[in-house]
Design a protein around this motif. Sequence first.
Motif, PDB file in Angstrom:
ATOM      1  N   ILE A 189       0.832  -1.269   0.088  1.00  0.00           N
ATOM      2  CA  ILE A 189      -0.020  -0.020   0.079  1.00  0.00           C
ATOM      3  C   ILE A 189       0.778   1.185   0.107  1.00  0.00           C
ATOM      4  CG2 ILE A 189      -1.683   1.285   1.442  1.00  0.00           C
ATOM      5  CD1 ILE A 189      -2.454  -1.313   2.682  1.00  0.00           C
ATOM      6  N   VAL A 190       0.291   2.164  -0.893  1.00  0.00           N
ATOM      7  CA  VAL A 190       1.311   3.552  -0.623  1.00  0.00           C
ATOM      8  C   VAL A 190      -0.010   4.661   0.012  1.00  0.00           C
ATOM      9  CG1 VAL A 190       2.314   5.529  -1.748  1.00  0.00           C
ATOM     10  CG2 VAL A 190       2.444   3.054  -2.897  1.00  0.00           C
ATOM     11  N   MET A 191       0.484   5.050   1.165  1.00  0.00           N
ATOM     12  CA  MET A 191      -0.367   5.635   1.916  1.00  0.00           C
ATOM     13  C   MET A 191       0.082   7.309   2.215  1.00  0.00           C
ATOM     14  SD  MET A 191      -2.277   4.771   5.547  1.00  0.00           S
ATOM     15  CE  MET A 191      -3.235   3.537   4.953  1.00  0.00           C
ATOM     16  N   ASP A 192      -0.769   8.155   2.230  1.00  0.00           N
ATOM     17  CA  ASP A 192      -0.432   9.690   2.326  1.00  0.00           C
ATOM     18  C   ASP A 192      -0.279   9.739   3.974  1.00  0.00           C
ATOM     19  OD1 ASP A 192      -1.110  12.916   1.283  1.00  0.00           O
ATOM     20  OD2 ASP A 192      -0.741  12.458   3.256  1.00  0.00           O
ATOM     21  N   ALA A 193       0.977  10.119   4.515  1.00  0.00           N
ATOM     22  CA  ALA A 193       1.280  10.092   5.635  1.00  0.00           C
ATOM     23  C   ALA A 193       0.591  11.042   6.631  1.00  0.00           C
ATOM     24  CB  ALA A 193       2.902  10.480   6.023  1.00  0.00           C
ATOM     25  N   ASP A 194      -0.190  11.836   6.203  1.00  0.00           N
ATOM     26  CA  ASP A 194      -0.991  12.905   6.707  1.00  0.00           C
ATOM     27  C   ASP A 194      -2.388  12.773   6.766  1.00  0.00           C
ATOM     28  OD1 ASP A 194       1.348  14.691   7.418  1.00  0.00           O
ATOM     29  OD2 ASP A 194       1.221  15.331   5.454  1.00  0.00           O
ATOM     30  N   THR A 195      -3.199  12.365   5.598  1.00  0.00           N
ATOM     31  CA  THR A 195      -4.368  12.040   5.468  1.00  0.00           C
ATOM     32  C   THR A 195      -4.770  10.794   5.672  1.00  0.00           C
ATOM     33  OG1 THR A 195      -4.286  11.855   2.968  1.00  0.00           O
ATOM     34  CG2 THR A 195      -4.399  14.117   3.700  1.00  0.00           C
ATOM     35  N   GLY A 196      -3.673   9.618   5.536  1.00  0.00           N
ATOM     36  CA  GLY A 196      -4.069   8.156   5.228  1.00  0.00           C
ATOM     37  C   GLY A 196      -4.887   7.822   4.118  1.00  0.00           C
ATOM     38  N   ALA A 197      -4.769   8.609   2.960  1.00  0.00           N
ATOM     39  CA  ALA A 197      -5.520   8.289   1.733  1.00  0.00           C
ATOM     40  C   ALA A 197      -4.568   7.002   0.998  1.00  0.00           C
ATOM     41  CB  ALA A 197      -5.739   9.628   0.681  1.00  0.00           C
ATOM     42  N   ARG A 198      -5.111   6.230   0.535  1.00  0.00           N
ATOM     43  CA  ARG A 198      -4.314   5.282  -0.410  1.00  0.00           C
ATOM     44  C   ARG A 198      -4.313   5.692  -1.510  1.00  0.00           C
ATOM     45  NH1 ARG A 198      -6.583  -0.768   0.756  1.00  0.00           N
ATOM     46  NH2 ARG A 198      -4.986  -1.360  -0.663  1.00  0.00           N
ATOM     47  N   LEU A 199      -2.988   5.657  -2.138  1.00  0.00           N
ATOM     48  CA  LEU A 199      -2.305   6.089  -3.305  1.00  0.00           C
ATOM     49  C   LEU A 199      -1.981   5.265  -4.581  1.00  0.00           C
ATOM     50  CD1 LEU A 199      -0.233   8.861  -1.890  1.00  0.00           C
ATOM     51  CD2 LEU A 199      -2.694   9.114  -2.498  1.00  0.00           C
ATOM     52  N   GLU A 200      -2.031   4.085  -4.075  1.00  0.00           N
ATOM     53  CA  GLU A 200      -1.650   2.985  -4.996  1.00  0.00           C
ATOM     54  C   GLU A 200      -2.805   2.857  -6.061  1.00  0.00           C
ATOM     55  OE1 GLU A 200      -2.401   2.185  -1.915  1.00  0.00           O
ATOM     56  OE2 GLU A 200      -3.479   0.316  -2.127  1.00  0.00           O
ATOM     57  N   SER A 201      -2.376   2.685  -7.509  1.00  0.00           N
ATOM     58  CA  SER A 201      -3.615   2.794  -8.462  1.00  0.00           C
ATOM     59  C   SER A 201      -4.256   1.462  -8.524  1.00  0.00           C
ATOM     60  CB  SER A 201      -2.873   3.029  -9.948  1.00  0.00           C
ATOM     61  OG  SER A 201      -1.818   2.280  -9.959  1.00  0.00           O
ATOM     62  N   ASP A 202      -3.332   0.318  -8.236  1.00  0.00           N
ATOM     63  CA  ASP A 202      -4.157  -0.982  -7.991  1.00  0.00           C
ATOM     64  C   ASP A 202      -4.015  -1.371  -6.668  1.00  0.00           C
ATOM     65  OD1 ASP A 202      -5.044  -3.547  -8.235  1.00  0.00           O
ATOM     66  OD2 ASP A 202      -3.917  -4.043 -10.159  1.00  0.00           O
ATOM     67  N   PRO A 203      -5.421  -1.502  -5.999  1.00  0.00           N
ATOM     68  CA  PRO A 203      -5.375  -1.968  -4.718  1.00  0.00           C
ATOM     69  C   PRO A 203      -5.123  -3.363  -4.502  1.00  0.00           C
ATOM     70  CG  PRO A 203      -7.613  -1.223  -5.206  1.00  0.00           C
ATOM     71  CD  PRO A 203      -6.590  -1.155  -6.382  1.00  0.00           C
ATOM     72  N   ALA A 204      -5.325  -4.313  -5.655  1.00  0.00           N
ATOM     73  CA  ALA A 204      -4.987  -5.567  -5.376  1.00  0.00           C
ATOM     74  C   ALA A 204      -3.531  -6.090  -5.652  1.00  0.00           C
ATOM     75  CB  ALA A 204      -5.636  -6.455  -6.496  1.00  0.00           C
ATOM     76  N   ARG A 205      -2.766  -5.089  -6.483  1.00  0.00           N
ATOM     77  CA  ARG A 205      -1.227  -5.352  -6.938  1.00  0.00           C
ATOM     78  C   ARG A 205      -0.435  -4.512  -5.888  1.00  0.00           C
ATOM     79  NH1 ARG A 205       1.850  -1.959  -9.471  1.00  0.00           N
ATOM     80  NH2 ARG A 205       3.667  -3.054 -10.695  1.00  0.00           N
ATOM     81  N   GLY A 206      -0.772  -3.220  -5.491  1.00  0.00           N
ATOM     82  CA  GLY A 206       0.053  -2.399  -4.623  1.00  0.00           C
ATOM     83  C   GLY A 206       1.255  -2.074  -5.532  1.00  0.00           C
ATOM     84  N   VAL A 207       2.445  -1.436  -4.915  1.00  0.00           N
ATOM     85  CA  VAL A 207       3.480  -1.309  -5.526  1.00  0.00           C
ATOM     86  C   VAL A 207       4.675  -2.304  -5.100  1.00  0.00           C
ATOM     87  CG1 VAL A 207       3.073   1.373  -5.626  1.00  0.00           C
ATOM     88  CG2 VAL A 207       4.317   0.424  -3.712  1.00  0.00           C
ATOM     89  N   ARG A 208       5.492  -2.822  -6.190  1.00  0.00           N
ATOM     90  CA  ARG A 208       6.457  -3.497  -5.935  1.00  0.00           C
ATOM     91  C   ARG A 208       7.862  -2.932  -5.541  1.00  0.00           C
ATOM     92  NH1 ARG A 208       3.645  -7.909  -9.006  1.00  0.00           N
ATOM     93  NH2 ARG A 208       5.695  -8.388 -10.142  1.00  0.00           N
ATOM     94  N   VAL A 209       8.603  -3.515  -4.768  1.00  0.00           N
ATOM     95  CA  VAL A 209      10.303  -3.120  -4.750  1.00  0.00           C
ATOM     96  C   VAL A 209      11.001  -4.107  -5.339  1.00  0.00           C
ATOM     97  CG1 VAL A 209      11.910  -2.192  -3.093  1.00  0.00           C
ATOM     98  CG2 VAL A 209       9.340  -2.142  -2.535  1.00  0.00           C
ATOM     99  N   THR A 210      11.556  -3.767  -6.555  1.00  0.00           N
ATOM    100  CA  THR A 210      12.478  -4.856  -7.238  1.00  0.00           C
ATOM    101  C   THR A 210      13.811  -4.435  -7.166  1.00  0.00           C
ATOM    102  OG1 THR A 210      12.366  -4.035  -9.342  1.00  0.00           O
ATOM    103  CG2 THR A 210      10.491  -5.417  -8.494  1.00  0.00           C
ATOM    104  N   GLN A 211      14.801  -5.398  -7.466  1.00  0.00           N
ATOM    105  CA  GLN A 211      16.151  -5.133  -7.961  1.00  0.00           C
ATOM    106  C   GLN A 211      16.886  -4.927  -6.578  1.00  0.00           C
ATOM    107  OE1 GLN A 211      17.631  -4.661 -11.661  1.00  0.00           O
ATOM    108  NE2 GLN A 211      15.740  -3.480 -12.298  1.00  0.00           N
TER     109      GLN A 211
END
Length: 256
Positions: free
Chosen positions: A128-150
């Motif tokens: 999940i990518v979350m706004d640290a002030d508002t708590g809004a979820r920012l990831e465009s696909d809430p099933a996939r989320g963002v990935r950290v690679t390499q």
Amino acid sequence: MDYYSVRMRAAAGGAHEAGGQHISGGERLVGAEELEATVQKLLRRALTHELGQPDFVNLTVEKVASADVTQLPALPVTQREVQSVCEGHAAAVEELLQAGVALSAAQKAVALLVQGPAPHGGVMRGAIVMDADTGARLESDPARGVRVTQLDWEPRALAGWKQRMSRLGTAHERVAEALALATKVTAAADTVAELCWSDDPGYVGGYVAAKSIGYVRIPQLKEPGSPLGGRVFFVRGIRNVQEYEAALQAPVLIVE
Ligand code: PML
């Protein structure tokens, strides 16, 4: 010397990209001499996960030029002692506040990982990518989320770190992997902090990490047997999630 990025994703109940349930994953960045053993190790991990046998395993190998690799020193590791899951959650919220996350966002993140952050309550493939002030979820696909690679440890740095952290016993492999990821995520511009606990039913621990507080382990964040867990990256001031995710996919080696 060139490196190889090796990525593994395993899923059950349908092909991964067609919505199968995420079972396990792994990210390595290794020299040519380690490539074959690394592929075998990640395949074994996919085939022996506690969540069951996968129907789908995706293993990707990609060459990375050493000039493109950023070196980062590992975050320092400390541990909070807690007696219950409830105390663990309270400790996580305290650490997130300390790192600069708003109380409502910290509490929302804990509640999301407890209930299962994917649309139908399961685990997500990424974070999940979350706004640290508002708590809004920012990831465009809430099933996939963002990935950290390499990302990976430089082998000698890892050996030295393990020796110094021998008090961790058998947990050290898992902690080393999580620490590498947390170091990379918290080094990214715009990251305020990370909250993580394991989705492995056999592992109940997790951590809060931030540049200002280091990697703070919390040994009880869920009940044994629960398959729910995941990661929340708290951010401030990002222009768009795609740019943020691109920064999390640039090659990084952890040194000491
Ligand atoms: C730790 O105990 O510090 C490691 C937590 C890792 C959580 C994610 C995982 O399942 O690997």
